[in-house]
Motif scaffolding. Structure first.
Motif, PDB file in Angstrom:
ATOM      1  N   VAL A 258       0.829  -1.201   0.000  1.00 46.38           N
ATOM      2  CA  VAL A 258       0.000   0.000   0.000  1.00 46.38           C
ATOM      3  C   VAL A 258       0.864   1.252   0.000  1.00 46.38           C
ATOM      4  O   VAL A 258       0.605   2.213  -0.739  1.00 46.38           O
ATOM      5  CB  VAL A 258      -0.944  -0.010   1.216  1.00 46.38           C
ATOM      6  N   ILE A 259       1.903   1.253   0.817  1.00 49.13           N
ATOM      7  CA  ILE A 259       2.772   2.429   0.929  1.00 49.13           C
ATOM      8  C   ILE A 259       3.455   2.728  -0.401  1.00 49.13           C
ATOM      9  O   ILE A 259       3.602   3.894  -0.791  1.00 49.13           O
ATOM     10  CB  ILE A 259       3.812   2.209   2.039  1.00 49.13           C
ATOM     11  N   GLU A 260       3.870   1.702  -1.113  1.00 48.58           N
ATOM     12  CA  GLU A 260       4.517   1.921  -2.414  1.00 48.58           C
ATOM     13  C   GLU A 260       3.574   2.600  -3.401  1.00 48.58           C
ATOM     14  O   GLU A 260       3.997   3.424  -4.215  1.00 48.58           O
ATOM     15  CB  GLU A 260       4.984   0.582  -2.990  1.00 48.58           C
ATOM     16  N   THR A 261       2.297   2.264  -3.310  1.00 50.33           N
ATOM     17  CA  THR A 261       1.323   2.902  -4.194  1.00 50.33           C
ATOM     18  C   THR A 261       1.163   4.374  -3.861  1.00 50.33           C
ATOM     19  O   THR A 261       1.098   5.231  -4.758  1.00 50.33           O
ATOM     20  CB  THR A 261      -0.034   2.181  -4.084  1.00 50.33           C
ATOM     21  N   ILE A 262       1.129   4.703  -2.563  1.00 47.29           N
ATOM     22  CA  ILE A 262       0.950   6.090  -2.138  1.00 47.29           C
ATOM     23  C   ILE A 262       2.147   6.939  -2.541  1.00 47.29           C
ATOM     24  O   ILE A 262       1.993   8.074  -3.013  1.00 47.29           O
ATOM     25  CB  ILE A 262       0.725   6.151  -0.614  1.00 47.29           C
ATOM     26  N   PHE A 263       3.346   6.393  -2.387  1.00 50.42           N
ATOM     27  CA  PHE A 263       4.562   7.162  -2.666  1.00 50.42           C
ATOM     28  C   PHE A 263       5.118   6.900  -4.063  1.00 50.42           C
ATOM     29  O   PHE A 263       6.251   7.303  -4.351  1.00 50.42           O
ATOM     30  CB  PHE A 263       5.630   6.841  -1.612  1.00 50.42           C
ATOM     31  N   ASP A 264       4.361   6.209  -4.899  1.00 50.69           N
ATOM     32  CA  ASP A 264       4.750   5.965  -6.295  1.00 50.69           C
ATOM     33  C   ASP A 264       6.128   5.305  -6.376  1.00 50.69           C
ATOM     34  O   ASP A 264       7.009   5.744  -7.123  1.00 50.69           O
ATOM     35  CB  ASP A 264       4.740   7.273  -7.090  1.00 50.69           C
ATOM     36  N   LEU A 265       6.297   4.239  -5.611  1.00 48.38           N
ATOM     37  CA  LEU A 265       7.546   3.486  -5.625  1.00 48.38           C
ATOM     38  C   LEU A 265       7.363   2.243  -6.499  1.00 48.38           C
ATOM     39  O   LEU A 265       6.393   1.492  -6.319  1.00 48.38           O
ATOM     40  CB  LEU A 265       7.949   3.071  -4.209  1.00 48.38           C
ATOM     41  N   PRO A 266       8.263   1.985  -7.425  1.00 48.30           N
ATOM     42  CA  PRO A 266       8.098   0.859  -8.360  1.00 48.30           C
ATOM     43  C   PRO A 266       8.491  -0.481  -7.746  1.00 48.30           C
ATOM     44  O   PRO A 266       9.395  -1.175  -8.233  1.00 48.30           O
ATOM     45  CB  PRO A 266       9.025   1.237  -9.519  1.00 48.30           C
ATOM     46  N   GLY A 267       7.788  -0.854  -6.678  1.00 49.07           N
ATOM     47  CA  GLY A 267       8.087  -2.114  -6.008  1.00 49.07           C
ATOM     48  C   GLY A 267       7.030  -3.167  -6.293  1.00 49.07           C
ATOM     49  O   GLY A 267       6.272  -3.093  -7.270  1.00 49.07           O
ATOM     50  N   MET A 268       6.954  -4.162  -5.404  1.00 51.06           N
ATOM     51  CA  MET A 268       6.019  -5.259  -5.590  1.00 51.06           C
ATOM     52  C   MET A 268       4.570  -4.783  -5.507  1.00 51.06           C
ATOM     53  O   MET A 268       3.686  -5.330  -6.169  1.00 51.06           O
ATOM     54  CB  MET A 268       6.278  -6.335  -4.543  1.00 51.06           C
ATOM     55  N   GLY A 269       4.317  -3.761  -4.699  1.00 47.42           N
ATOM     56  CA  GLY A 269       2.964  -3.222  -4.597  1.00 47.42           C
ATOM     57  C   GLY A 269       2.466  -2.675  -5.912  1.00 47.42           C
ATOM     58  O   GLY A 269       1.308  -2.880  -6.300  1.00 47.42           O
ATOM     59  N   LYS A 270       3.341  -1.973  -6.606  1.00 48.77           N
ATOM     60  CA  LYS A 270       2.953  -1.430  -7.905  1.00 48.77           C
ATOM     61  C   LYS A 270       2.716  -2.548  -8.916  1.00 48.77           C
ATOM     62  O   LYS A 270       1.824  -2.446  -9.778  1.00 48.77           O
ATOM     63  CB  LYS A 270       4.027  -0.481  -8.411  1.00 48.77           C
ATOM     64  N   LEU A 271       3.500  -3.628  -8.828  1.00 49.32           N
ATOM     65  CA  LEU A 271       3.280  -4.764  -9.725  1.00 49.32           C
ATOM     66  C   LEU A 271       1.920  -5.406  -9.470  1.00 49.32           C
ATOM     67  O   LEU A 271       1.198  -5.755 -10.409  1.00 49.32           O
ATOM     68  CB  LEU A 271       4.382  -5.807  -9.529  1.00 49.32           C
ATOM     69  N   ILE A 272       1.575  -5.589  -8.188  1.00 48.34           N
ATOM     70  CA  ILE A 272       0.282  -6.190  -7.872  1.00 48.34           C
ATOM     71  C   ILE A 272      -0.857  -5.312  -8.376  1.00 48.34           C
ATOM     72  O   ILE A 272      -1.832  -5.796  -8.966  1.00 48.34           O
ATOM     73  CB  ILE A 272       0.155  -6.426  -6.351  1.00 48.34           C
ATOM     74  N   LEU A 273      -0.745  -4.008  -8.134  1.00 46.81           N
ATOM     75  CA  LEU A 273      -1.778  -3.084  -8.605  1.00 46.81           C
ATOM     76  C   LEU A 273      -1.889  -3.118 -10.131  1.00 46.81           C
ATOM     77  O   LEU A 273      -2.996  -3.120 -10.690  1.00 46.81           O
ATOM     78  CB  LEU A 273      -1.456  -1.670  -8.126  1.00 46.81           C
ATOM     79  N   GLU A 274      -0.753  -3.165 -10.800  1.00 46.19           N
ATOM     80  CA  GLU A 274      -0.756  -3.239 -12.266  1.00 46.19           C
ATOM     81  C   GLU A 274      -1.409  -4.529 -12.743  1.00 46.19           C
ATOM     82  O   GLU A 274      -2.185  -4.538 -13.712  1.00 46.19           O
ATOM     83  CB  GLU A 274       0.683  -3.152 -12.780  1.00 46.19           C
ATOM     84  N   GLY A 275      -1.099  -5.634 -12.063  1.00 47.93           N
ATOM     85  CA  GLY A 275      -1.678  -6.910 -12.453  1.00 47.93           C
ATOM     86  C   GLY A 275      -3.172  -6.972 -12.213  1.00 47.93           C
ATOM     87  O   GLY A 275      -3.926  -7.499 -13.040  1.00 47.93           O
ATOM     88  N   VAL A 276      -3.631  -6.417 -11.086  1.00 51.25           N
ATOM     89  CA  VAL A 276      -5.058  -6.451 -10.763  1.00 51.25           C
ATOM     90  C   VAL A 276      -5.847  -5.559 -11.721  1.00 51.25           C
ATOM     91  O   VAL A 276      -6.882  -5.965 -12.264  1.00 51.25           O
ATOM     92  CB  VAL A 276      -5.288  -6.022  -9.308  1.00 51.25           C
ATOM     93  N   THR A 277      -5.372  -4.348 -11.927  1.00 50.18           N
ATOM     94  CA  THR A 277      -6.102  -3.422 -12.803  1.00 50.18           C
ATOM     95  C   THR A 277      -6.052  -3.860 -14.267  1.00 50.18           C
ATOM     96  O   THR A 277      -6.988  -3.592 -15.027  1.00 50.18           O
ATOM     97  CB  THR A 277      -5.521  -2.001 -12.677  1.00 50.18           C
TER      98      THR A 277
END
Length: 316
Positions: A258-277
């Protein structure tokens, strides 16, 4: 020492079984996803016949056990599948994103441990006095504050109102260590506060219990300096908090998404969000499986550390 190695081997022997269970759970859950892999791979304009041919060619019509065995074979060969077009190996995407998540989790863990020790030891040493009351209030507030909400507040205060830190983005430590520290400071702090608050309460409780023991009274009565006594008590008091540290590290890993999404960090959180959307089942499956296995490995490592610092359990 022989007992320690026997217990350690027992912990390590369970790991393959647990990893197998994780792969089964992740695979089965995502197989019931409403997303059609053929539709994602071929695009909107693909005909029904083309989608049916794709499903047949890729074994999507095979029974679930057959697909699971094939999935395990791919995992053993290091193949996590490919993303939807533009096609990229999922493993390559994870190899880029995972180091950032590890960095964020590790920095958050360091901050959490430091804060927990400061608050917990202060509360125990000054028991029932105003420093203890203050640390209790801070601990309760820290537990109650969601990390994502704290992250938003930190951005507003320290990135927008007073631009000390960036609002988001990532700087590679190889390019600039100070830039990396500035980009990771706010997300790591937001991630660490709830964990630090819960650990601080455990540290204080354990310290208070140890300070009331007879050996502490004897050491104090013999004139041993207070800081020496506290240092010795702290080592014994950390055994209990260490038992829950693995669970807290798991919270850090999941909270990092969640934190990576808020701070726009290209980590595993962003990958999960990209995969879900994007409806990318392979990407979601690979990232979730990687995080779950990482959580399992961390817990086994914490168990081994617990065996090292607690001599009593090695004699059981």
């Amino acid at each position: 020492m022989v007992t320690f190695f026997r217990l350690a081997l027992r912990r390590l022997a369970i790991m393959p079984v647990m990893i197998l269970g994780i792969t089964l759970l992740v695979f089965v859950v995502l197989q019931f996803s409403p997303v059609d892999p053929a539709y994602n791979a071929l695009g909107d304009g693909a005909s029904a016949a083309a989608r049916a041919a794709f499903a047949e060619a890729n074994g999507l019509n095979d029974p679930l056990p057959v697909r699971y065995v094939r999935f395990l074979g791919q995992l053993l060969s290091g193949d996590l599948g490919s993303t939807v077009p533009p096609s990229q190996p999922v493993l390559d995407r994870i190899s880029i994103a995972l180091p950032l998540t590890i960095q964020l989790t590790a920095l958050g863990l360091v901050i959490a441990i430091v804060l927990a020790l400061v608050l917990g030891v202060t509360g125990a040493v000054f028991r029932d006095r105003w420093p203890d009351q203050l640390t209790r209030v801070l601990s309760i507030a820290g537990v109650a504050i969601p990390s994502f909400w704290l992250g938003v507040l930190l951005i507003q205060q320290f990135a927008l109102n007073s631009p000390v830190f960036p609002t988001g983005g990532y700087v590679n430590p190889a390019d600039s260590f100070s830039g990396w520290l500035r980009s990771m400071a706010l997300p790591a702090f937001a991630l660490a506060v709830p964990v630090a608050a819960s650990l601080a309460r455990l540290v204080r409780t354990s310290m208070v219990a140890e300070l009331d023991r007879d050996y502490v009274r004897t050491a104090t009565g013999n004139g041993l300096p207070r800081h020496v006594v506290v240092r010795g008590v702290l080592r014994n008091a950390l055994i209990t908090p260490l038992t829950v540290l693995g669970v807290r590290v798991g919270y850090l890993l999941s909270g990092a998404v969640v934190i990576e999404t808020i701070f726009d960090l290209p980590g595993m959180g962003k990958l999960i969000l990209e995969g879900v959307t994007g409806g990318d089942v392979a990407l979601v499956q690979g990232t979730v499986l990687t995080i779950a296995v990482a959580f399992l490995v961390v817990n086994v490592v914490v168990d081994l550390l617990y065996l090292l610092v607690n001599p009593r359990i090695r004699t059981v």
